[in-house]
Design an enzyme around this catalytic site. Structure first.
Site, short mmCIF file in Angstrom:
data_model
loop_
_atom_site.label_atom_id
_atom_site.label_comp_id
_atom_site.label_asym_id
_atom_site.label_seq_id
_atom_site.Cartn_x
_atom_site.Cartn_y
_atom_site.Cartn_z
CD GLU A 236 0.48 2.42 -1.47
OE1 GLU A 236 -0.45 1.81 -0.92
OE2 GLU A 236 0.41 2.92 -2.61
CD GLU A 338 1.70 0.88 -5.87
OE1 GLU A 338 0.49 1.23 -5.80
OE2 GLU A 338 2.22 0.07 -5.10
#
Ligand SMILES: *[C@@H]1O[C@H](CO)[C@@H](O)[C@H](O)[C@H]1NC(C)=O
Ligand SMILES: *[C@@H]1O[C@H](CO)[C@@H](O)[C@H](O)[C@H]1NC(C)=O
Ligand SMILES: *[C@@H]1O[C@H](CO)[C@@H](O)[C@H](O)[C@H]1NC(C)=O
Length: 449
Positions: A236, A338
């Site tokens: 991320e 995710e």
């Protein structure tokens, strides 16, 4: 785990869903190691799309283990509480946790946590739940520290290697995921250091590169490639606050060249999408350009933004379907590394220590407004959930699995938590929200290719 709404603002409710018949799921077949590795340059890499492998990635993250997250293990952080009505004084991340304790106490408590949170029994349980992969987050500080870092360093690697061995013993694949970069790549608590965005400062980038080079070298060796089928360069990176050209050239491409040219190895490289829209990466590091073995990781949540939380349930399903429809023809193989069952942000500290929840209008970060959508009371008492809520959680989860299996599959966030239901694969399975077996369906599949 994504704690920002920036990315969500970019995800418009697009796509549509139309009913298709049930029963199109491939059943999760037993697999053994080695046979799905393919030769290239006389070496081996895992072929995700091969007809022999014949199943999507169906994985689960080992969150909150080698990188602390307050919402996953609140008990480690609650011992600092000074005041019933305020989180003031409670460390907000692993950096401040270790800083508050000092090196000896921090090492003692973390060792106890690392030894107990994930054991070989967990990997066996994960296999028996039908998963075929675990994604394991680890921070740069496990290997290298900056001069003023308070982190406990040098002890995490043996736990990671044990977990890889346990995974291997159970026929599970592994992604090794560098989850925290020096200076932080996103300012989330799960990067180790909240509210910092200094990943691309030269000294920090040098340190992070040194760590990821080490991981690429180690986990692309023959002894690991049967089990470790991907190394994620960084989790991320927050595209909207980073220099994207620098991310691409000085980090993603640099590491690609290091692995393929300097080391001459074939391991799969996983790059997170940096919160860019789907298809953004279609012309970067592609096979057409002569690159290969690059897999894109997309993360999907609908709870870190008030308007998304307030969307109708039908719109949430439609958005989830659109994720699947849009990834089918991305140029890179891709996996949803995710996502969650969560339809609220009620779990304590899921937005970060001190920030409370948007869902019940109590959100307190940066004076960002939130408005009341529903109550967060008894959120962690499953017996208090209405039948409607239980059904919606299952339906939302099934829809995401259907969507992500239109391409490379999915990795649920996360395997276990101390108290949360919505974020805990074990509790979700126990309560009949996570399908068991994983391809069982209670609701029609609305996600059409
Ligand atoms: C970063 O690494 C480069 C290349 O090794 C080196 O030239 C440079 O001095 C380093 N910068 C810092 C701030 O450490
Ligand atoms: C939340 O959703 C409801 C139902 O769709 C809508 O009436 C309401 O205006 C929304 N609230 C806000 C603040 O957007
Ligand atoms: C992917 O498919 C969609 C829908 O068919 C199409 O509009 C789009 O142009 C395709 N994109 C690529 C990169 O092939």
């Amino acid at each position: 785990m994504l704690l920002s709404s920036i990315a969500l603002l970019m995800e418009a409710v697009v796509g549509f869903c139309s009913p298709v018949s049930k029963g199109e799921q491939k059943s999760g077949s037993e697999t053994t190691n080695v046979q799905f590795l393919t030769e290239r340059n006389q070496k081996r890499y895992f072929d995700y799309g091969s007809t022999e492998w014949n199943e999507p990635i169906r994985g689960v993250n080992l969150g909150g283990w080698l990188v602390l997250e307050p919402f996953i293990t609140p008990s480690l952080f609650e011992v600092f509480r000074e005041n019933d009505n305020s989180d003031e004084g409670i460390p907000v991340d692993e950096y401040h946790y270790t800083k508050a304790l000092g090196p000896e106490l921090a090492a003692n408590r973390l060792e106890a946590h690392w030894q107990s949170w994930i054991t070989e029994k967990d990997l066996t349980a994960i296999k028996s739940m039908g998963f075929n992969l675990v994604r394991i987050p680890i921070g740069y500080w496990a290997y290298e520290t900056l001069s003023d870092d308070p982190y406990v360093s040098g002890h995490q690697e043996k736990y990671l290697d044990e977990a890889i061995e346990w995974a291997s013993n159970n026929g599970l694949k592994v992604w090794v995921d560098l989850h925290g970069a020096a200076g932080s790549q996103n300012g989330f608590d799960n990067s180790g250091l909240r509210d910092s965005y200094k990943f691309q400062d030269e000294e920090n980038l040098n340190v992070t590169r040194k760590v990821i080079h080490y991981l690429l070298d180690k986990y692309s060796r023959d002894e690991y490639v049967d089990t470790v089928i991907g190394v994620q360069l960084i989790n991320e990176p927050l595209g909207p606050v980073l220099d994207m050209d620098k991310l691409k050239n000085d980090y993603y491409l640099e590491n690609y060249n290091y692995l393929r040219q300097e080391l001459g190895r074939d391991q799969i490289i996983v790059i997170h999408d940096a919160f860019q829209p789907l298809h953004y990466w279609d012309d970067f590091l592609t096979e057409d350009q002569g690159y290969w073995g690059v897999l894109v990781d997309h993360h999907h949540y609908q709870i870190f933004d008030s308007n998304q939380l307030n969307a109708t349930f039908e719109d949430k399903l439609k958005l989830a379907c659109s994720w699947g429809q849009d990834i089918v023809n991305e140029s890179h193989w891709n996996v949803a590394g995710e996502f969650a069952a969560a339809l609220t942000d009620c779990t304590k500290w899921v937005n970060g220590v001190g920030y409370k929840a948007r869902y019940d209008g109590s959100y307190q970060k940066d004076n960002q407004g939130s408005f009341y959508i529903g109550s967060c009371e008894n959120n962690e008492d499953f017996s208090s959930w209405s039948q409607d809520r239980k059904d919606q959680a299952r339906h939302y989860l099934e829809t995401q699995l259907n969507a992500f299996e239109l391409r490379g599959g999915w990795i649920l966030w996360t395997y276990k938590t101390e108290n949360s239901i919505e974020w805990d694969a074990q509790k979700l399975a126990y309560n009949g929200v996570l399908p068991q077996p994983l391809d069982d369906r209670k609701f029609p599949n609305y996600c059409k290719k």
